[in-house]
Motif scaffolding. Sequence first.
Motif, PDB file in Angstrom:
ATOM      1  N   TYR A 123      15.301 -48.638  24.812  1.00  0.00           N
ATOM      2  CA  TYR A 123      14.069 -47.864  24.571  1.00  0.00           C
ATOM      3  C   TYR A 123      12.924 -48.873  24.383  1.00  0.00           C
ATOM      4  O   TYR A 123      11.818 -48.493  25.105  1.00  0.00           O
ATOM      5  N   HIS A 125      12.172 -51.748  25.945  1.00  0.00           N
ATOM      6  CA  HIS A 125      11.598 -52.388  27.133  1.00  0.00           C
ATOM      7  C   HIS A 125      11.104 -50.968  27.974  1.00  0.00           C
ATOM      8  O   HIS A 125      10.072 -51.461  28.602  1.00  0.00           O
ATOM      9  N   LEU A 126      11.727 -49.767  27.908  1.00  0.00           N
ATOM     10  CA  LEU A 126      11.384 -48.478  28.817  1.00  0.00           C
ATOM     11  C   LEU A 126       9.893 -48.211  28.115  1.00  0.00           C
ATOM     12  O   LEU A 126       8.987 -48.130  28.822  1.00  0.00           O
ATOM     13  N   GLN A 129       7.245 -50.818  29.293  1.00  0.00           N
ATOM     14  CA  GLN A 129       6.997 -50.432  30.756  1.00  0.00           C
ATOM     15  C   GLN A 129       6.350 -49.265  31.050  1.00  0.00           C
ATOM     16  O   GLN A 129       5.666 -49.029  31.853  1.00  0.00           O
TER      17      GLN A 129
END
Length: 550
Positions: A123, A125-126, A129
């Motif tokens: 989560y 990381h996303l 991003q």
Amino acid sequence: MVLLNYISSYAWHAKVVLTLAAFAVIFGEFWLVAQLSAENTLAKSVALLKQLPDIAENFMSMKPHFEALIRLVKAAMDVTMCIVEFKELPSEYISEDTPPMSISSTTEAWELSSLAHKVSSIYEHLKNQLVLCYQYIDDKRHIEAFHNLIRLFETVHVDNMKILRALIYAKDDVLPLVDGTAKSRVSLEVLRRKHVLLLISDLDLSQEEILVLDNLYKDARARGDTQYEMVWIPIVDKATWNDMSKQKFEYLQSLMAWYSVYDPFIIEPSAVKYIKEVWNFSKKAILVALDPQGRLSSPNAVHMIWIWGNLAFPFTSEKEESLWKQEIWSLELLVDGIDPTVLEWMTEGKLICLYGGEDLEWIEKFTATAISVAKAGKFELEMAYAGKSNAKERMQKMIKTFTTRKFSYFWPNVTSIWFFWTRLESMLYSKLLHGRTVEKDEIMSEVMTVLSFDGSDRGWAIFCRGATEMARAKGDSALRCLQDFDKWKGRIEEDGVVHAINDYLNKNKPPHHCNRLILPGSTGGIPQKVVCAECGRQMEKYFMYRCCVE
């Protein structure tokens, strides 16, 4: 979360089954449509209805993602089956406290904790991003808006509204301007088909600049024949914005009689980029002039406004050139708009001495000697102190000193001193912009001379009679000239005082000199921002030109 609320009354193993079943229904339909849409027209139509055209067209490229997701679903299915089997074990033979069962529960808790950590990491990381994606999209939009702004200025318009909306605020959901006189919010319509001056600055806009602009703006309103509006566009840094910044913005805004944006952050980054890259704004305030059709009259009319005020309207380069053709180097050009008293002395034919510097010892000697020479020569002398540039706090102290010690007449406020030197700098910059050189332009040569006087450690003096009779010298030379009065007083009756002074100065030039010219400016190759080590405020940049003959 909505689904979990619906099934909150069920046992945990039932919640797992129901959640997985709900996911299976949604994912199964999606998977079936995505898998068949490449070869089945009905599936392709369903994909279009469900707004899945990208999935259908790029199925092969996304196949690894689907396969990974299917493996995850199968693993979740296996785990669910195991949980159900655990719940179906006969309680009369085994309880939750029995070692095989309790170990399974402990292992399950540990695995769930590990899985939660993994999901949380995914989560984060996303989310990061996603932030980068939004930033990328914003950057693309800002670049597109920047190029659109360039095209707008290259296009002919019936009025200035498209330009102003692109620069200030394009939407209609709020009133973007504050009327400085009425202290009320207004729309951009108040600027339609009018000449507009955009005052662009950071929050270090000085009160002296605001005071002079306020006088010019109110004078234009009173006269009625010079119709333009002015809008303050503050350029601020979101990263350093805080409560103190907000208070400073609101304070500066309260001092202004003209329009200003109600919030600095309604200015789009594309407009800020245009202002900095096309109009070359860095730190010093600029005044961008737009005509009623939004065409650029001047990328920076500040110099002609400081020199001629509202006479420079409509602030075009052609108007500036025309005004210069009417000018000669004179006392009137030097002090126009600053002090009517000096101009009254000029019309009365008095000998005037304009002097400056901050060396009190020199000032005391020079003023006392000048008064003695005037008495001995039996001519009327008026003296006016012009101070020193870029020394606001020191000039406030000098004004207090002059008030008590009464060396001579002086300008009783820092604004007049600031404006005197700012106008001289503007004269030099204006001449440079029009391609003039010191060798071929008398006004430019004289302006640079006076500015170089200000760069010296001692004082300086300019003697004037009438509009054009002028003699000037650095402090020591001027004082020596007065002390040697007996050597040139015989020429006064034939040539006049100013010519006699000039003749003496030309014949007694010092063999050595060291002149410094210090000008505000910015250039590449050096830091754009340097803060003061003591107070933390951003420091201004200056150029220094130096000529020393030993």
